[in-house]
Design a protein around this motif. Structure first.
Motif, short mmCIF file in Angstrom:
data_model
loop_
_atom_site.label_atom_id
_atom_site.label_comp_id
_atom_site.label_asym_id
_atom_site.label_seq_id
_atom_site.Cartn_x
_atom_site.Cartn_y
_atom_site.Cartn_z
N ARG A 105 0.84 -1.21 0.00
CA ARG A 105 0.00 0.00 0.00
C ARG A 105 0.87 1.26 0.00
O ARG A 105 0.64 2.20 -0.77
N THR B 133 3.95 1.51 -0.96
CA THR B 133 4.73 1.58 -2.20
C THR B 133 3.92 2.20 -3.32
O THR B 133 4.39 3.07 -4.06
N VAL B 134 2.67 1.76 -3.49
CA VAL B 134 1.81 2.34 -4.53
C VAL B 134 1.53 3.81 -4.22
O VAL B 134 1.49 4.65 -5.13
N SER B 135 1.35 4.14 -2.96
CA SER B 135 1.12 5.53 -2.58
C SER B 135 2.32 6.40 -2.96
O SER B 135 2.17 7.51 -3.45
N TRP C 288 4.40 5.70 -5.37
CA TRP C 288 4.39 5.76 -6.84
C TRP C 288 3.46 6.85 -7.33
O TRP C 288 3.78 7.59 -8.26
N LEU D 68 -5.43 6.05 -4.39
CA LEU D 68 -5.44 4.62 -4.09
C LEU D 68 -6.61 4.32 -3.17
O LEU D 68 -6.67 4.81 -2.04
N ILE E 109 -6.05 -2.05 -1.81
CA ILE E 109 -5.03 -2.93 -2.37
C ILE E 109 -4.95 -4.19 -1.53
O ILE E 109 -5.17 -4.16 -0.32
N VAL F 57 -5.27 -4.03 -7.15
CA VAL F 57 -5.18 -2.62 -6.77
C VAL F 57 -6.40 -1.88 -7.31
O VAL F 57 -6.77 -2.04 -8.47
N LEU G 10 3.06 0.84 -13.02
CA LEU G 10 2.35 0.31 -11.86
C LEU G 10 2.61 -1.18 -11.69
O LEU G 10 2.88 -1.65 -10.57
N THR H 19 6.10 -1.92 -10.44
CA THR H 19 6.24 -1.46 -9.06
C THR H 19 5.66 -2.48 -8.09
O THR H 19 6.23 -2.74 -7.02
N LEU H 20 4.54 -3.09 -8.46
CA LEU H 20 3.88 -4.05 -7.57
C LEU H 20 4.53 -5.43 -7.61
O LEU H 20 4.63 -6.10 -6.59
#
Length: 218
Positions: free
Chosen positions: A92, A94-96, A98, A118, A121, A130, A152, A155-156
């Motif tokens: 969570r 990490t995506v934030s 990004w 976001l 996830i 996600v 994306l 990254t995941l």
């Protein structure tokens, strides 16, 4: 008759021993509190002697993650290593990060509309699902759809528990992203151009406004 006398003698001996032990305890109580200490005080003292104090020292740990952004032409992925505080929900966060975009000194560029949020996830059975707000679907700058999508995905899928990415928008499954099918989204190494180095999360500039980012989901 002899047996009865032996039994009485044994009982008397036990009583004497018990009395002597009781006197020793009483003496301890008298010495401790001047004759006024309750029995519970001695018992509490014994309990304290048997208790070992356990202390824990909290340590702030960090984790370095990879974020994939666009190059100046919007067609190649640039890998940025970012050091962030370690958290229970690393995917969570990490995506934030990004969504916040690259660091100010980086040569990389943001991938999606900065208002993208976001929503949720989760990672289960190797699939990272996600859920993003509708702004994710909008073209942003000159970044190609393929570059934005795999920014994306890569990254995941850097995490061992995530091999495939599934994307939702506003809670709904989507089949395509700007004309690209979303089946079996996996890590793609061929889109990566180069790495831009390692930065701390506090080096991220306000070029992509944090106000549009929900770090915790709903």
């Amino acid at each position: 008759m002899r047996k009865i006398r032996l039994l009485l003698t044994f009982i008397l001996l036990i009583a004497v021993i018990t009395l002597l032990v009781g006197c020793n305890i009483l003496n301890d109580l008298i010495k401790e509190g001047g004759g006024n200490a309750p029995l519970s005080k001695l018992l509490d003292k014994t309990a304290q002697e048997d208790t070992v104090e356990v202390t824990t020292e909290s340590q702030q740990t960090e984790q370095t993650v990879k974020l994939y952004f666009a190059d100046a032409d919007g067609k190649v992925l640039i890998e940025e290593n970012r050091t962030i505080p370690k958290t229970l929900s690393l995917a969570r966060e990490t995506v934030s990060q990004w969504l916040l975009g690259p660091a100010g000194k980086s040569s990389a560029y943001p991938m999606v509309n900065p208002q993208t949020v976001l929503l949720d996830i989760g990672i289960k059975n190797g699939i990272a699902t996600v859920d993003l707000s509708k702004e994710f679907l909008e073209p942003y700058s000159n970044v190609s759809a393929e570059t934005a999508l795999y920014g994306l995905v890569n990254t995941l899928t850097q995490f061992q528990t995530a091999q495939i990415v599934k994307i939702r928008v506003e809670g709904q499954d989507i089949q395509t992203y700007r004309g690209i099918g979303l089946e079996n989204l996996r890590y793609r190494n061929d889109l990566i151009g180069y790495a831009s180095g390692t930065v701390q999360d506090d080096e991220v500039t306000a070029e992509v406004s944090p106000s549009g980012i929900n770090l915790f989901g709903q």
